[in-house]
Design a protein around this motif. Structure first.
Motif, mmCIF file in Angstrom:
data_model
loop_
_atom_site.group_PDB
_atom_site.id
_atom_site.type_symbol
_atom_site.label_atom_id
_atom_site.label_comp_id
_atom_site.label_asym_id
_atom_site.label_seq_id
_atom_site.Cartn_x
_atom_site.Cartn_y
_atom_site.Cartn_z
ATOM 1 N N UNK A 1 4.069 56.475 85.177
ATOM 2 C CA UNK A 1 4.270 55.842 86.477
ATOM 3 C C UNK A 1 5.712 55.347 86.618
ATOM 4 N N UNK A 2 6.246 54.811 85.534
ATOM 5 C CA UNK A 2 7.641 54.376 85.576
ATOM 6 C C UNK A 2 8.578 55.547 85.795
ATOM 7 N N UNK A 3 8.275 56.623 85.033
ATOM 8 C CA UNK A 3 9.111 57.820 85.150
ATOM 9 C C UNK A 3 9.141 58.353 86.584
ATOM 10 N N UNK A 4 7.978 58.384 87.199
ATOM 11 C CA UNK A 4 7.862 58.955 88.553
ATOM 12 C C UNK A 4 8.314 57.975 89.627
ATOM 13 N N UNK A 5 8.554 56.745 89.198
ATOM 14 C CA UNK A 5 8.980 55.744 90.176
ATOM 15 C C UNK A 5 7.823 55.175 90.959
ATOM 16 N N UNK A 6 6.620 55.332 90.466
ATOM 17 C CA UNK A 6 5.465 54.871 91.230
ATOM 18 C C UNK A 6 5.284 53.363 91.137
ATOM 19 N N UNK A 7 6.013 52.708 90.244
ATOM 20 C CA UNK A 7 5.887 51.255 90.137
ATOM 21 C C UNK A 7 6.882 50.524 91.027
ATOM 22 N N UNK A 8 7.820 51.274 91.608
ATOM 23 C CA UNK A 8 8.781 50.640 92.513
ATOM 24 C C UNK A 8 8.074 50.210 93.789
ATOM 25 N N UNK A 9 8.674 49.235 94.504
ATOM 26 C CA UNK A 9 8.083 48.867 95.796
ATOM 27 C C UNK A 9 8.035 50.102 96.718
ATOM 28 N N UNK A 10 7.055 50.106 97.635
ATOM 29 C CA UNK A 10 6.847 51.284 98.485
ATOM 30 C C UNK A 10 8.098 51.648 99.282
ATOM 31 N N UNK A 11 8.798 50.591 99.818
ATOM 32 C CA UNK A 11 9.961 50.933 100.646
ATOM 33 C C UNK A 11 11.048 51.597 99.833
ATOM 34 N N UNK A 12 11.133 51.225 98.553
ATOM 35 C CA UNK A 12 12.113 51.878 97.692
ATOM 36 C C UNK A 12 11.729 53.343 97.484
ATOM 37 N N UNK A 13 10.436 53.547 97.243
ATOM 38 C CA UNK A 13 9.967 54.930 97.052
ATOM 39 C C UNK A 13 10.235 55.774 98.294
ATOM 40 N N UNK A 14 9.935 55.193 99.458
ATOM 41 C CA UNK A 14 10.112 55.941 100.703
ATOM 42 C C UNK A 14 11.582 56.226 100.947
ATOM 43 N N UNK A 15 12.409 55.191 100.712
ATOM 44 C CA UNK A 15 13.855 55.355 100.895
ATOM 45 C C UNK A 15 14.388 56.461 99.988
ATOM 46 N N UNK A 16 13.907 56.455 98.772
ATOM 47 C CA UNK A 16 14.374 57.459 97.818
ATOM 48 C C UNK A 16 13.972 58.865 98.298
ATOM 49 N N UNK A 17 12.735 58.949 98.786
ATOM 50 C CA UNK A 17 12.255 60.253 99.276
ATOM 51 C C UNK A 17 13.152 60.740 100.426
ATOM 52 N N UNK A 18 13.432 59.835 101.360
ATOM 53 C CA UNK A 18 14.244 60.231 102.517
ATOM 54 C C UNK A 18 15.646 60.662 102.094
ATOM 55 N N UNK A 19 16.235 59.839 101.220
ATOM 56 C CA UNK A 19 17.601 60.123 100.783
ATOM 57 C C UNK A 19 17.664 61.505 100.131
ATOM 58 N N UNK A 20 16.674 61.777 99.267
ATOM 59 C CA UNK A 20 16.671 63.072 98.586
ATOM 60 C C UNK A 20 16.373 64.213 99.555
ATOM 61 N N UNK A 21 15.457 63.937 100.498
ATOM 62 C CA UNK A 21 15.079 64.989 101.449
ATOM 63 C C UNK A 21 16.291 65.418 102.274
ATOM 64 N N UNK A 22 17.136 64.430 102.612
ATOM 65 C CA UNK A 22 18.331 64.759 103.384
ATOM 66 C C UNK A 22 19.214 65.730 102.629
ATOM 67 N N UNK A 23 19.150 65.669 101.306
ATOM 68 C CA UNK A 23 19.985 66.580 100.515
ATOM 69 C C UNK A 23 19.216 67.839 100.118
ATOM 70 N N UNK A 24 18.068 68.022 100.716
ATOM 71 C CA UNK A 24 17.294 69.240 100.456
ATOM 72 C C UNK A 24 16.438 69.137 99.205
#
Lengths: 329, 306
Positions: free
Chosen positions: B52-75
């Motif tokens: 869970x730590x590795x996958x980032x699943x323990x981070x707060x949800x907004x952090x997870x979502x932000x990370x997803x968006x940031x990465x998605x913007x870069x494909x």
């Protein structure tokens, strides 16, 4: 010497075979149009004016409409005997038509120029370039400013009056012998209406064509037509020259129509109206079709139908009190 | 025109953001822990926590979502929990297969649907009209899994004309393309018929006839272009739908396309993969709608793109 008629409609009967029954929209209608003449055809909505005009063009939707009897002689030839291919060579070429609704009568997805040159290429066998030149010339003729530019515009970019001018340009582009104008100015406002009528009058003389002007507006007839046919519930009820009709209407229906024109002069009062409304064509009254609304209706009017009486000098009337004999059944 | 396209693409940003957010929330409220899925039900809790730590699943949800968006913007849409492959690669690997299937069925459907629709309208109330509209109604109503199985039985098992499933030769595409296209063709036929019937009653069609045009020219020049305008919307939407994969058809015929990948991702709780596919689907729809709107401007001069 009797002028030769361009169009002679003889005993034309058009029936609509609907689910509710058979409707006789046009009942043994006869009239003729001389060369270079404008004939007005007047009557209320549903009296059979438009059906008559579409019958001449052979454009009635069939089914449900069927021409059950009569002849339509155009330059001596019966249009009802023509094949569809022969009719196509006549439509838009020797007989043209303009319609009531300029807003919807032009195809919205093609330029107006293309819609005009289409008819020219079809009938005059001109090349594309020549047809374009002719179309531009027609646009100029009907008084559209800047025709070279307007050629490439679409109908929605034009006003109603402009669109009707385009319709006229299209109808006249092949120098027709007869123009059928079905309520050409009804949808336009009064000033534009006068301009369009004036344009039609001028072009009629220039092209040397005859005009069948269909309208419910006696004012329009007065300005343009020489003779008038008055229709009621599918029948001709009166025919007269324009002057005779306005001075001395014989049929009570015509008299009623004339009285219901609002006037500026004279004493003010309520506008005269003809009581009642046009009968349901599925359920016509016995006797004279106008009798339920007629101020002069007598007993015989409720029992027998009057025949059309020839009064000489091109005058005809269908009314017992003017001496019509009963119709033979 | 270019302005219009750029503006539309900018408007697409909030749509895609919304879609991502909703998917993200939904995936987080459904029961099930991806880490447990990966390691199995009886895994050591410490190992689960590590994953869970590795996958980032323990981070707060907004952090997870932000990370997803940031990465998605870069494909970068993350890696699949199940296979470890980049999600972008998995989608792009399966997408061409789906495109092939979608376009071949769309081609058949548009050709058949338009033809049938126009003939039905021109010959309204004829035998052809009644028969084709009944068939079209059946085509719209019949569930695709049933049609697919019946088609496999008849053309594969009994007649042995076509392969039943798999994806190796063009021949394999015929049956799924037809099955997928039936509903599409049926809806185009019905839609074309009704818009055509509306158009041929218009005043300008009477004008065209009064000009002396042959009926052929009236139908195919004056009526068709007007009748096509609304049909294009239907075609555009349906093609967008087909391009994002057909869950049932691809599954039944064992075609390795986007539809089958979606089903697989969902049933394996492969969150990044599901999220990636949903975002990709949304992009396809946005582009599809844009193409429909642009094609409008070509068909209908009254539509100006502002």
């Amino acid at each position: 010497m009797e002028e030769k008629s361009l169009l002679e409609v003889k005993d034309l009967t058009v029936k609509f075979f609907t689910d509710d029954g058979v409707v006789t929209a046009v009942d043994r209608v006869s009239f003729d149009i001389k060369r270079g003449e404008t004939l007005g055809m007047v009557g209320e909505s549903g009296c059979g004016k438009s059906v008559t005009s579409l019958a001449i063009m052979r454009l009635l939707p069939s089914p449900p409409a069927r021409i059950t009897s009569g002849k339509i002689l155009f330059e001596g030839e019966d249009l009802l005997q023509k094949s569809e291919a022969e009719m196509r060579r006549i439509r838009g070429n020797r007989i043209s038509m303009i319609f009531q609704e300029p807003m919807t009568s032009l195809n919205p997805v093609f330029t107006v120029g293309r819609q005009i040159s289409e008819a020219i290429m079809l009938h005059q066998k001109l090349s594309g370039k020549e047809a374009v030149e002719r179309a531009v010339e027609m646009l100029r003729l009907v008084g559209i400013p800047n025709p070279e530019k307007r050629y490439h515009e679409y109908p929605h970019q034009m006003s109603g009056g402009m669109r009707q001018r385009v319709m006229i340009a299209m109808a006249l582009s092949c120098n027709p012998k007869l123009l059928i104008a079905d309520e050409p100015t009804t949808a336009l406002d009064v000033t534009i209406q006068a301009q369009i009528l004036d344009l039609m009058n001028r072009l009629k003389d220039r092209v040397g064509m005859s005009v069948l002007l269909i309208t419910h507006d006696l004012g329009v007839v007065a300005e343009t037509a020489r003779r008038v046919v008055v229709m009621y519930a599918g029948q001709v009820v009166e025919e007269a020259s324009c002057e005779d009709l306005f001075e001395n209407p014989l049929h009570p229906y015509t008299a009623g129509l004339l009285k219901s024109i609002p006037r500026l002069e004279g004493e003010k009062g309520r506008l005269n109206v003809i009581e009642g409304s046009v009968p349901n064509p599925l359920n016509l009254p016995p006797g004279c079709r106008f009798n339920p609304r007629c101020p002069e209706a007598a007993d015989i009017c409720r029992k027998k139908s009057p025949a059309l009486l020839e009064m000489g000098n091109g005058r005809r009337v269908r009314c017992f009190s003017r001496g019509s004999p009963p119709e033979e059944v | 025109m270019i302005d219009y396209i750029i503006r539309r693409l900018i408007f697409a940003v909030p749509v895609l953001l919304g879609v991502s957010l909703i998917t993200f929330i939904l995936l987080n409220v459904v029961p099930g822990d991806p880490a447990v899925e990966m390691l199995g039900k009886h895994a050591d809790p410490d190992a689960v926590q590590k994953i869970r730590n590795q996958l980032g699943l323990n981070d707060p949800l907004y952090v997870q979502f932000g990370r997803f968006l940031w990465n998605a913007c870069r494909g970068d849409l993350g890696r699949s929990f199940k296979t470890g492959q980049p999600v972008t690669k998995m989608i792009l690997d399966t997408f061409p297969t789906t495109v092939k299937l979608a376009l071949s069925s769309a081609f058949v459907a548009v050709a058949v649907g338009l033809t049938v629709g126009v003939i039905s309208a021109v010959k309204q109330y004829s035998f052809f009209d009644h028969a084709s509209m009944i068939v079209a109604l059946a085509g719209i109503s019949a569930p695709i899994f049933w049609v697919a199985v019946v088609a496999q039985l008849i053309f594969g098992l009994h007649l042995k004309w076509l392969p039943i499933s798999g994806y190796s030769t063009p021949k394999h595409m015929i049956l799924p393309a037809i099955v997928l296209g039936i509903r599409f063709a049926a809806s185009i036929a019905r839609y074309t018929r009704s818009t055509f019937l509306d158009v041929i009653r218009q005043d300008y069609i009477r004008t065209a006839r009064a000009k002396g045009l042959a009926e052929r020219a009236v139908i195919f020049v004056h009526a068709l272009k007007n009748a096509l305008i609304p049909v294009v919307t239907v075609i555009g939407m349906q093609i967008s739908g087909l391009l994002t994969g057909s869950f049932l058809t691809e599954t039944i015929f064992a075609i390795p396309g986007l539809g089958r990948l979606s089903i697989w991702a969902l049933s394996n709780r492969d969150f990044p993969l599901v999220q990636g596919i949903v975002l990709f689907t949304a992009v396809i729809f946005v582009i599809g709608n844009l193409i429909v709107d642009i094609s409008y401007a070509f068909l209908d001069p009254r539509v100006r793109l502002h």
